[in-house]
Design an enzyme around this catalytic site. Structure first.
Site, PDB file in Angstrom:
ATOM      1  N   LYS A   1       0.783  -1.201  -0.101  1.00  0.00           N
ATOM      2  CA  LYS A   1       0.147   0.038   0.038  1.00  0.00           C
ATOM      3  C   LYS A   1       0.868   1.295   0.113  1.00  0.00           C
ATOM      4  CE  LYS A   1      -3.705  -2.565   2.264  1.00  0.00           C
ATOM      5  NZ  LYS A   1      -4.129  -2.915   3.516  1.00  0.00           N
TER       6      LYS A   1
ATOM      7  N   GLN B   1      -4.058  -1.073   9.678  1.00  0.00           N
ATOM      8  CA  GLN B   1      -4.079  -2.221   9.126  1.00  0.00           C
ATOM      9  C   GLN B   1      -4.721  -3.476  10.176  1.00  0.00           C
ATOM     10  OE1 GLN B   1      -3.222  -3.345   5.930  1.00  0.00           O
ATOM     11  NE2 GLN B   1      -3.797  -5.301   6.298  1.00  0.00           N
TER      12      GLN B   1
ATOM     13  N   ASP C   1     -10.815   3.240   4.076  1.00  0.00           N
ATOM     14  CA  ASP C   1     -11.053   1.757   4.122  1.00  0.00           C
ATOM     15  C   ASP C   1     -12.646   1.538   3.935  1.00  0.00           C
ATOM     16  OD1 ASP C   1      -9.207  -0.378   3.723  1.00  0.00           O
ATOM     17  OD2 ASP C   1      -8.566  -0.207   5.934  1.00  0.00           O
TER      18      ASP C   1
END
Ligand code: NAD
Length: 328
Positions: free
Chosen positions: A96, A140, A163
């Protein structure tokens, strides 16, 4: 016999190439190859190239990020937080960060020890909420057991929740309001759209009801006017339900559980699963060769949905930066 195109398939001119593979004179972007099964002869499935489609999205994002910088002086900023040293998470986070840098974003990395407290993590998130150079915050998952992920996600400013996991954004998806959408299901929709596969009026069946894939994807397909069924571990006669699908999505995390006899002739099969088999091979939730013998389109693993997740993360972050530019 080569396929003649179903009611919703673009008709192109098929021909056999030197290696005997069926190809089309005008391949649309993202079609990797046609699948030939030695046993049954020509089949209809075209393999959707997620790598190529993701790259197209990433190129667009990079161009738009450059324009935003030129015209408004804003560089999209993405903060990625990793707590602990889970090996898979480390790989995902590394990818990412690299993708963000390639898109011309400002990328900030936080690698925190596994002992980091929930309060400390929330403090860092709150600092990033207040940081005007950061437009997207990604924590994460999974987090170490002593940290409640819901509490941390709810700390993120919904406008920076790239997200799409914050309840405000999930509520927006539910009610059809603007907001960030979860990246993997968004990537599935993008793959379908860019391959020219219609969604409206189709029977869509999703195997898996997780909060990050199955449920949000069901709502996205519903918002695009599909008739949606979600299957899970307690679904009776999964095969019978799956065979109804014009669009069949597998997101169960069970290696090759969707067999050929669960696929309707001409269905579009999207495989979200990523599983490591005992022999070390990476496979999806779909038995690829069997399903390809029935499907009209199919996504491979790897190289299907996987690369789309990061592409959509970048697009969400760019969108957050553009929104901020408009609000100024
Ligand atoms: P999860 O474990 O949270 O959820 C799995 C769901 O599948 C559950 O709702 C469960 O009820 C259902 N399920 C499991 N076994 C089943 C069975 N035998 N029959 C019917 N339903 C069954 O998983 P997840 O986080 O949604 O991920 C699913 C898969 O997608 C995993 O392989 C994961 O690695 C992969 N994934 C890929 C990406 C990507 O970027 N491509 C992103 C997220 C997840």
């Amino acid at each position: 016999m080569p396929p003649d195109g179903g009611p919703d398939r673009p008709c192109r001119s098929p021909f056999l190439d030197n290696s005997g593979c069926l190809r089309y004179k005008q391949k649309p972007l993202g079609i990797l190859k046609c699948w030939k099964d030695e046993g049954t002869g020509w089949t209809m499935a075209e393999v959707i190239d997620g790598n190529r489609i993701a790259q197209a999205v990433r190129d667009e994002v990079r161009t738009q990020a450059f324009e935003l910088k030129e015209k408004k002086g804003i560089t999209p900023g993405l903060a990625v937080i990793l707590v602990g040293d889970d090996p898979a998470s480390k790989i995902y986070v590394g990818r990412k960060e690299k993708a963000a840098a390639e898109a011309g974003f400002l990328s900030r990395e936080f690698r925190l020890p596994a002992e980091t407290t929930e309060d400390r993590l929330r403090e860092i998130v709150a600092g990033l909420n207040a940081d005007s150079s950061i437009h997207g915050i990604l924590v994460q998952l999974p987090l170490p057991k002593h940290i409640n992920p819901d509490v941390v996600i709810e700390t993120i400013d919904p406008r920076k929740d790239v997200d799409g996991f914050h309840p405000v954004n999930i509520g927006g998806l539910f009610t059809g309001r603007p907001g960030h959408r979860a990246c993997t299901p968004l990537g599935v929709i993008e793959l379908l759209d860019r391959t020219g596969i219609p969604i409206e009026g189709k029977e869509a069946v999703i195997v898996g009801r997780s909060n990050i894939v199955g449920k949000p994807l069901a709502l996205m397909l519903l918002n695009r006017h599909a008739t949606v069924t979600i299957c899970h571990t307690r679904t009776k006669d999964l095969g019978a339900v799956a065979r109804r699908a014009d669009i069949l999505v597998a997101a169960a995390g069970r290696a090759e559980m969707v067999r050929g006899d669960m696929v309707k002739d001409g269905a579009v099969v999207v495989d979200v699963g990523i599983n490591r088999r005992a022999d070390g091979k990476l496979v999806g939730d779909v038995a690829f060769a069997e399903a390809a013998a029935k499907a009209s389109y199919i996504t491979p693993v790897p190289g299907g949905v996987g690369p789309m997740t990061i592409a959509m993360l970048l697009r969400n972050t760019l969108g957050a930066a553009q929104q901020k530019a408009q609000a100024r």
